[in-house]
Design an enzyme around this catalytic site. Sequence first.
Site, PDB file in Angstrom:
ATOM      1  N   HIS A 235      37.317  36.920  34.032  1.00  0.00           N
ATOM      2  CA  HIS A 235      38.596  37.876  33.532  1.00  0.00           C
ATOM      3  C   HIS A 235      38.549  39.073  34.455  1.00  0.00           C
ATOM      4  O   HIS A 235      37.550  39.836  34.652  1.00  0.00           O
ATOM      5  CB  HIS A 235      38.498  38.292  31.997  1.00  0.00           C
ATOM      6  CG  HIS A 235      38.741  37.374  31.038  1.00  0.00           C
ATOM      7  ND1 HIS A 235      39.975  36.716  31.136  1.00  0.00           N
ATOM      8  CD2 HIS A 235      38.171  36.756  30.233  1.00  0.00           C
ATOM      9  CE1 HIS A 235      40.131  35.877  30.356  1.00  0.00           C
ATOM     10  NE2 HIS A 235      38.892  35.751  29.465  1.00  0.00           N
ATOM     11  N   CYS A 304      42.877  37.135  37.781  1.00  0.00           N
ATOM     12  CA  CYS A 304      44.354  37.273  37.582  1.00  0.00           C
ATOM     13  C   CYS A 304      44.682  38.704  38.383  1.00  0.00           C
ATOM     14  O   CYS A 304      43.901  39.574  38.520  1.00  0.00           O
ATOM     15  CB  CYS A 304      44.663  37.295  35.983  1.00  0.00           C
ATOM     16  SG  CYS A 304      44.407  35.945  35.167  1.00  0.00           S
ATOM     17  N   ARG A 313      47.272  35.035  41.410  1.00  0.00           N
ATOM     18  CA  ARG A 313      45.726  35.121  41.251  1.00  0.00           C
ATOM     19  C   ARG A 313      45.407  35.865  42.571  1.00  0.00           C
ATOM     20  O   ARG A 313      46.162  35.947  43.514  1.00  0.00           O
ATOM     21  CB  ARG A 313      45.376  33.617  41.512  1.00  0.00           C
ATOM     22  CG  ARG A 313      45.585  32.918  40.382  1.00  0.00           C
ATOM     23  CD  ARG A 313      44.868  33.283  39.138  1.00  0.00           C
ATOM     24  NE  ARG A 313      45.068  32.385  37.822  1.00  0.00           N
ATOM     25  CZ  ARG A 313      45.745  32.417  36.909  1.00  0.00           C
ATOM     26  NH1 ARG A 313      46.593  33.443  37.060  1.00  0.00           N
ATOM     27  NH2 ARG A 313      45.732  31.638  36.181  1.00  0.00           N
TER      28      ARG A 313
END
Length: 336
Positions: A235, A304, A313
């Site tokens: 993340h 991300c 991405r």
Amino acid sequence: MTALRPERETDTSYGDQSYGGPSALGDTAYLPPMDDETVALRIPDPPPIPASAGTAASPASGVPEGGRAARRKAARRRGGRHGGAAESAPPEDGPSGRPLSRVEARRQAKLRKPSPAVMASRAIGEVFITTGVLMLLFVTYQLWWTNVRAHAQAGSEASSLQQDWASGKRAPGVFAPGQGFAILHIPKLDVVAPIAEGVSNKRVLDKGMVGHYGEGALKTAMPQDKVGNFGLAAHRNTHGEPFRYINRLTAGDAVVVETQDEYFVYKVTSMLPVTSPSNVSVLDPVPKGSGFTTPGRYITLTTCTPEFTSKYRLIVWGKMVEERPRSKGKPDALVE
């Protein structure tokens, strides 16, 4: 010849009033008392009402008619026996002082009742306030609490791995989804996070760990493989956000993978700032767009972008420059 006046009938005129001779209220003349402190002009006090005059008085005099009971009642209306402020009378029901009829009472109650538009605006306002509070709680949960929980889980997993390695407990060669097997170090970003098998949000990423692309069509190599691309995901925001600042990495920065037996040191070579989430070619053994042209031992970090979205991405590539056994101690990248 001037007529003589008797001594008793001395003229005591004072302004417009005359005092002397028989009074209209009695036989005795009224004389104002002398002030002991001053002899300045003053208006004399009104004469007392003799008992023979009765209790009745004209309405113009302001004295209530009737007996003692009537006077007490009038005094209570004026403010009581002791001169208190008069109590205000309760408001009348109607304009004319009469009680309202049922029809009039219903009409006034209907006028006091809020209109449908007012009630609707109040309801909409309450909905907006409630929605705002819920959104604030959700944002607080996402940006703060998920990080707190993920850091705790990732720290626990890293400690468990290090304890197993210190105790000599051997790790299996193949790892189950969600099982930790290594620790990632990015010294420039002060990142230390466990690496687990798989890229499942629930099993791996939401726990603050870095996931290894090791399943299905996206399966990539392991660090100890003599050739291949070691693909990782994590993340960028929330849930521990291990890769939040990987966009700050530049060519030559170190990325270290620590396993039970060895340290694998990579150097950053290139970056792809934006690409489609479906661009899986960045995980190829010779990843496209990386600048590599021949097979080798590579590492790929994916996350991300932009921040707080998952629309695109961000890719960072590196090449292995050192494989160091743990028996020789930490590599320079972790000592500096």
